[in-house]
Design a protein around this motif. Structure first.
Motif, short mmCIF file in Angstrom:
data_model
loop_
_atom_site.label_atom_id
_atom_site.label_comp_id
_atom_site.label_asym_id
_atom_site.label_seq_id
_atom_site.Cartn_x
_atom_site.Cartn_y
_atom_site.Cartn_z
N LEU A 1 25.09 24.14 -136.36
CA LEU A 1 25.73 23.04 -135.75
C LEU A 1 24.97 22.78 -134.52
CD1 LEU A 1 29.49 23.67 -136.48
CD2 LEU A 1 28.11 22.18 -137.67
N GLY A 2 23.86 23.46 -134.24
CA GLY A 2 23.34 23.18 -132.77
C GLY A 2 23.79 24.01 -131.59
N VAL A 3 24.53 24.77 -131.66
CA VAL A 3 25.16 25.30 -130.44
C VAL A 3 24.91 27.10 -130.49
CG1 VAL A 3 27.01 26.29 -129.38
CG2 VAL A 3 26.80 24.02 -130.04
N PRO A 4 24.22 27.56 -129.66
CA PRO A 4 23.76 29.05 -129.56
C PRO A 4 25.21 29.80 -129.74
CG PRO A 4 23.51 27.89 -127.18
CD PRO A 4 23.78 26.99 -128.21
N ALA A 5 25.04 30.93 -130.44
CA ALA A 5 26.15 31.91 -130.77
C ALA A 5 25.39 33.17 -130.93
CB ALA A 5 26.88 31.21 -131.78
N ILE A 6 26.64 34.15 -130.72
CA ILE A 6 26.20 35.67 -131.07
C ILE A 6 27.37 36.44 -131.40
CG2 ILE A 6 26.36 36.18 -128.38
CD1 ILE A 6 23.91 38.38 -129.02
N SER A 7 27.36 37.03 -132.43
CA SER A 7 28.27 37.93 -132.90
C SER A 7 28.20 39.40 -132.30
CB SER A 7 28.39 38.04 -134.23
OG SER A 7 27.26 38.76 -134.79
N LEU A 8 29.18 39.89 -132.03
CA LEU A 8 29.20 41.36 -131.50
C LEU A 8 30.36 42.06 -132.23
CD1 LEU A 8 29.02 40.56 -127.61
CD2 LEU A 8 27.25 41.30 -128.96
N ASN A 9 30.14 43.28 -132.52
CA ASN A 9 31.24 44.11 -132.96
C ASN A 9 31.68 45.06 -131.83
OD1 ASN A 9 29.44 46.36 -132.59
ND2 ASN A 9 29.10 46.51 -134.79
N ALA A 10 32.81 46.06 -132.14
CA ALA A 10 33.47 46.56 -130.96
C ALA A 10 32.49 47.66 -130.39
CB ALA A 10 34.57 47.47 -131.93
N PHE A 11 31.39 48.21 -131.20
CA PHE A 11 30.69 49.08 -130.56
C PHE A 11 29.84 48.26 -129.49
CE2 PHE A 11 27.73 52.53 -130.45
CZ PHE A 11 28.49 53.66 -130.77
N GLN A 12 29.18 47.07 -129.85
CA GLN A 12 28.37 46.37 -128.91
C GLN A 12 28.84 45.77 -127.54
OE1 GLN A 12 27.58 43.98 -132.24
NE2 GLN A 12 25.13 44.27 -132.01
N VAL A 13 30.32 45.51 -128.06
CA VAL A 13 31.14 45.05 -126.65
C VAL A 13 31.36 46.49 -125.93
CG1 VAL A 13 33.37 44.16 -125.85
CG2 VAL A 13 31.95 43.21 -127.96
N ALA A 14 31.55 47.22 -126.45
CA ALA A 14 32.36 48.43 -126.16
C ALA A 14 33.83 48.24 -126.08
CB ALA A 14 31.67 49.07 -124.87
N MET A 15 34.57 48.31 -126.98
CA MET A 15 36.12 48.32 -126.88
C MET A 15 36.43 49.76 -127.16
SD MET A 15 37.24 44.52 -128.64
CE MET A 15 35.92 44.23 -129.99
N HIS A 16 37.16 50.35 -126.27
CA HIS A 16 37.36 51.58 -126.18
C HIS A 16 38.92 51.76 -126.68
CE1 HIS A 16 33.74 52.64 -124.27
NE2 HIS A 16 34.04 51.75 -123.68
#
Ligand code: ASP
Ligand code: MG
Length: 402
Positions: free
Chosen positions: A87-102
């Protein structure tokens, strides 16, 4: 504004719905807001994965189950990033590891401890919509964990707290929190505002709209929640500390069919008996709900209590094992066809006669009460399961909730 939006499995169940959610997120972004999206796995994907695991190995370790389940959310976030990008908007997906959700170390039922927000903030600063996997975390040894079924709500609230978000919106396939399950009580109404405490009672009664730990966390960190539909633009239900309008006596009626009653009869009427009984169950992590003890007579007493139906067989087996030994009781009786019906309302605290009014409604409907328990803002009765619908309608009517 920084807005956290969480979408459940039904809201991302297929391509059309993913694109629908993507459009809603883009709309929010184009108003100049920072948007963080938390997703569940698509549709019933988590159940599908659990079935696959069971078919391969019914005793699979919880570590491997979590490793498997986390893939569900990873699929939905990646597809959502692609949809938003289209749809023309920049987006990025992150999992728990990449965010670091401890989280804590317990697989399948971990608790969030800390979320590193730096990566998310950087991605937001570079004008991206950030899409994050719900339900999962990582533990001390860098393994994936999950937060328990329905845990994506908790991820969303925790992120809203960590990012100090201006709003936390939980999107689902219903219009909000209702005064009763509309499938049972057709004239049930959407509630505009509800307190954390009321929502907590309703969530733990299995009202099914929010994970109860998410409400606990929202209360703790003062995160105001909105529960609303992803399929239309109806305003949802606001969950917060204090509701602004006059507190209703009763806000909602809920039922929990997943309950069973155990009665232990002819126990000695002596100190330590309740301790021994419930300690046996506690050691096996079996939660006990309503407890009723009879008046002692001829040196003996009875104790009955409810447990979740999932635990009842195990509970009885444990008690049978100790029947001759530490318990010394005459009989153990089990009833599975029972259900809890509860009324919840912050207004109860300051009003007498609410329980009596509920009992009157049940009496008029010819429903027999087996057990009763109350809290400051809740009255629960245990009744025969076949009377649940009737009881709910009668109570809902009595308090004029429609
Ligand atoms: N996908 C997980 C579940 O089905 C978590 C969630 O949907 O909140 O339980
Ligand atoms: Mg859910």
């Amino acid at each position: 504004m920084l807005i956290v939006k969480k979408f459940g499995g039904t809201s991302v169940a297929d391509k059309e719905r993913i694109l629908n959610v993507a459009r809603r997120c883009v709309e929010e972004y184009k108003k100049g807001n920072e948007v963080v999206v938390v997703l569940s796995a698509m549709g019933k994907q988590t159940d599908v994965l659990l079935t696959q695991a069971r078919e391969i190995n019914p005793n699979a370790s919880k570590r491997e189950i979590d490793m498997l389940l986390t893939t569900g959310e990873q699929i939905s976030v990646a597809l959502m990033a692609m949809a938003i990008d289209s749809l023309g908007v920049p987006a990025i997906s992150l999992n728990a590891f990449q965010v670091a959700m401890h989280t804590t170390s317990v697989y399948s039922n971990a608790r969030l401890k800390r979320i590193d927000s730096e990566r998310i903030r950087n991605e937001l600063a570079s004008k991206k919509i950030v899409i994050i996997t719900g339900f999962q975390g990582i533990n001390q040894v860098d393994d994936y964990t999950t937060l328990g079924r329905g845990g994506s709500d908790t991820t969303a609230v925790a992120l809203a707290a960590a990012l100090n978000a201006d709003a936390c919106e939980i999107y689902t396939d219903v219009d909000g929190v209702f005064t009763a399950d509309p499938r049972v009580v057709p004239n049930a109404r959407k509630i505009e505002e509800i307190t954390y405490d009321e929502m907590l009672e309703l969530a733990s009664l299995g009202a099914g709209v929010l994970h109860n730990r998410s409400v606990e966390m929202a209360k703790k960190y003062g995160v105001q929640l909105v529960v609303r539909s992803s399929l239309n633009n109806t305003e949802g239900t606001i969950v917060k500390e204090e509701v602004s309008m006059e507190k209703l006596l009763v806000s909602g009626v809920a039922a929990d069919r997943n309950t069973a009653r155990i009665a232990v009869m002819g126990l000695e009427d002596q100190p330590g008996v309740a301790f021994k009984l419930f300690n046996h169950l506690a050691k096996h992590n079996i939660n006990v709900d309503i407890i009723l003890q009879s008046v002692g007579r001829d040196g003996t007493k009875d104790i009955s209590f409810t447990v979740s139906e999932d635990n009842v067989d195990e509970a009885v087996e444990i008690l049978e094992r100790h029947r001759e030994g530490s318990l010394k009781c005459h009989g153990i009786d089990v009833e599975k066809n029972v259900a809890k019906v509860s009324i919840v309302g912050a207004g109860m605290m300051t009003n007498a006669g609410v329980a009596a009014k509920m009992f009157e409604a049940l009496y008029d409907a010819g429903v027999n009460i087996k057990m009763i328990s109350t809290s400051e803002i809740r009255v629960t009765v245990l009744i025969d399961e076949s009377y649940v619908d009737q009881a709910m309608k009668a109570v809902h009517d009595k308090f004029s909730l429609a």
